[in-house]
Design a protein around this motif. Structure first.
Motif, short mmCIF file in Angstrom:
data_model
loop_
_atom_site.label_atom_id
_atom_site.label_comp_id
_atom_site.label_asym_id
_atom_site.label_seq_id
_atom_site.Cartn_x
_atom_site.Cartn_y
_atom_site.Cartn_z
N ASP A 96 0.81 -1.21 0.00
CA ASP A 96 0.00 0.00 0.00
C ASP A 96 0.84 1.26 0.00
O ASP A 96 0.47 2.28 -0.59
CB ASP A 96 -0.94 0.02 1.22
CG ASP A 96 -2.20 -0.81 1.00
OD1 ASP A 96 -2.68 -0.86 -0.15
OD2 ASP A 96 -2.68 -1.42 1.97
N LYS A 97 1.98 1.22 0.67
CA LYS A 97 2.81 2.42 0.79
C LYS A 97 3.51 2.80 -0.51
O LYS A 97 4.02 3.92 -0.65
CB LYS A 97 3.86 2.23 1.88
CG LYS A 97 4.90 1.18 1.56
CD LYS A 97 5.92 1.02 2.69
CE LYS A 97 6.98 -0.03 2.36
NZ LYS A 97 7.95 -0.19 3.46
N LYS A 99 3.45 3.80 -4.34
CA LYS A 99 2.49 4.45 -5.23
C LYS A 99 2.97 4.40 -6.68
O LYS A 99 4.14 4.16 -6.96
CB LYS A 99 2.29 5.92 -4.83
CG LYS A 99 2.13 6.17 -3.34
CD LYS A 99 0.87 5.55 -2.77
CE LYS A 99 0.71 5.92 -1.30
NZ LYS A 99 -0.42 5.20 -0.66
N ASP A 102 6.46 5.91 -8.07
CA ASP A 102 7.54 5.77 -7.10
C ASP A 102 8.67 4.94 -7.70
O ASP A 102 8.48 4.18 -8.65
CB ASP A 102 7.04 5.09 -5.82
CG ASP A 102 6.17 5.97 -4.97
OD1 ASP A 102 5.88 7.12 -5.38
OD2 ASP A 102 5.74 5.50 -3.89
N HIS A 205 -0.20 -1.15 -10.00
CA HIS A 205 -0.39 -1.49 -8.59
C HIS A 205 -1.29 -2.70 -8.50
O HIS A 205 -2.47 -2.66 -8.88
CB HIS A 205 -1.00 -0.32 -7.81
CG HIS A 205 -0.64 -0.31 -6.37
ND1 HIS A 205 -1.04 -1.31 -5.49
CD2 HIS A 205 0.10 0.55 -5.63
CE1 HIS A 205 -0.57 -1.04 -4.29
NE2 HIS A 205 0.13 0.08 -4.34
N ARG A 208 -4.33 -2.22 -5.87
CA ARG A 208 -5.34 -1.20 -6.21
C ARG A 208 -5.84 -1.32 -7.64
O ARG A 208 -6.72 -0.56 -8.04
CB ARG A 208 -4.74 0.18 -5.99
CG ARG A 208 -4.35 0.45 -4.54
CD ARG A 208 -3.71 1.80 -4.42
NE ARG A 208 -3.20 2.01 -3.08
CZ ARG A 208 -2.25 2.86 -2.76
NH1 ARG A 208 -1.68 3.58 -3.71
NH2 ARG A 208 -1.85 2.99 -1.52
N GLU A 210 -4.40 -0.33 -10.31
CA GLU A 210 -4.14 0.93 -11.00
C GLU A 210 -2.99 0.73 -11.98
O GLU A 210 -2.16 -0.16 -11.81
CB GLU A 210 -3.74 2.02 -9.99
CG GLU A 210 -4.80 2.34 -8.96
CD GLU A 210 -4.27 3.27 -7.88
OE1 GLU A 210 -5.10 3.84 -7.14
OE2 GLU A 210 -3.03 3.42 -7.76
#
Length: 235
Positions: A96-97, A99, A102, A205, A208, A210
């Motif tokens: 989760d951390k 993104k 990144d 991701h 998510r 994404e």
């Protein structure tokens, strides 16, 4: 010349950046290198050599997956004398951390299997990055204000994964992201006594669901290339 690389002796630098996509190699060479020259076109796998801040650098595609990377990394190391190989590529986040956009600096690379399994046999070898390269990459990322993460990644054998149970285990054990090449690069670097690192940009991701649009991917990868170059020549 080798079976897969048409460069002449002296046309490959000791420092090689290796994106999977040959067109990304062309983009990175034209964007970051002075006077880049195409030194390989065999099978469409482009390679370019130029200079960065006066240092000779080759940026050469590796293809998709560990078997393809193994071919090019072996030939670059054994036949052309490459001493520092840095993978620059994309990864799918598994925490989760982490993104989109990144940067992941891969300290270790777990895998189910690599082309080196025939050598290791029953041994579960733990491939890892060169510490000096990793440390320099951290300093570079910090200095430029990039959002970065340091830790373990997972090098997968397949792109279309059908193991949600395995993904859950990886996430549970802190794996930052998944890609398809770094574990074998680290294996080969250890075997031949050269330096290796994977600097990855998060393009997808897994938790998510994404993903960066295709038109945004190239423009988001500049930090990754800059970090790799600065790490290669730190000190």
């Amino acid at each position: 010349m080798t079976v897969h690389i048409g460069a002449q002796p002296g046309q490959i630098a000791e420092t090689v950046l290796m994106p999977g996509d040959p067109l990304r190699a062309e983009w990175a060479a034209n964007t970051f290198l002075d006077n880049p020259v195409c030194v390989n076109r065999v099978r469409g796998m482009l390679g370019f050599t130029g200079t960065w801040q006066g240092h000779p650098v080759t940026i050469h595609g590796s293809g998709m997956g560990m078997p393809s990377l193994s071919i090019y990394a072996n030939e670059l190391i054994r036949e052309y004398g490459a001493k520092t190989l840095i993978r620059i590529g994309s990864a799918g986040a598994m925490q989760d951390k982490v993104k989109l956009r990144d940067v992941i600096l891969a300290m270790t690379a777990s895998s189910l299997s690599t082309p080196s399994v025939g050598i290791f046999r029953e041994l579960n070898f733990a491939p890892c990055a060169d510490f000096e390269l990793l440390n320099a990459a951290v300093a570079s990322a910090k200095a430029m204000g990039a959002i970065y993460h340091v830790g373990g990644i997972y090098s997968a054998d397949v792109f279309y994964d059908e193991r949600p149970d395995l993904n859950e285990i990886m996430t549970r054990h802190g794996i930052l992201g998944v890609e398809m090449e770094a574990a074998e690069l680290y294996n080969l670097a250890a075997r031949h006594g050269v330096r290796a690192l994977a600097v990855l940009t998060v393009s997808d991701h897994l938790l998510r669901h994404e993903a960066l649009p295709s038109e945004d991917r190239q423009s988001s990868f500049g930090d990754m290339v800059q970090i790799a170059l600065e790490a290669a020549f730190a000190g």
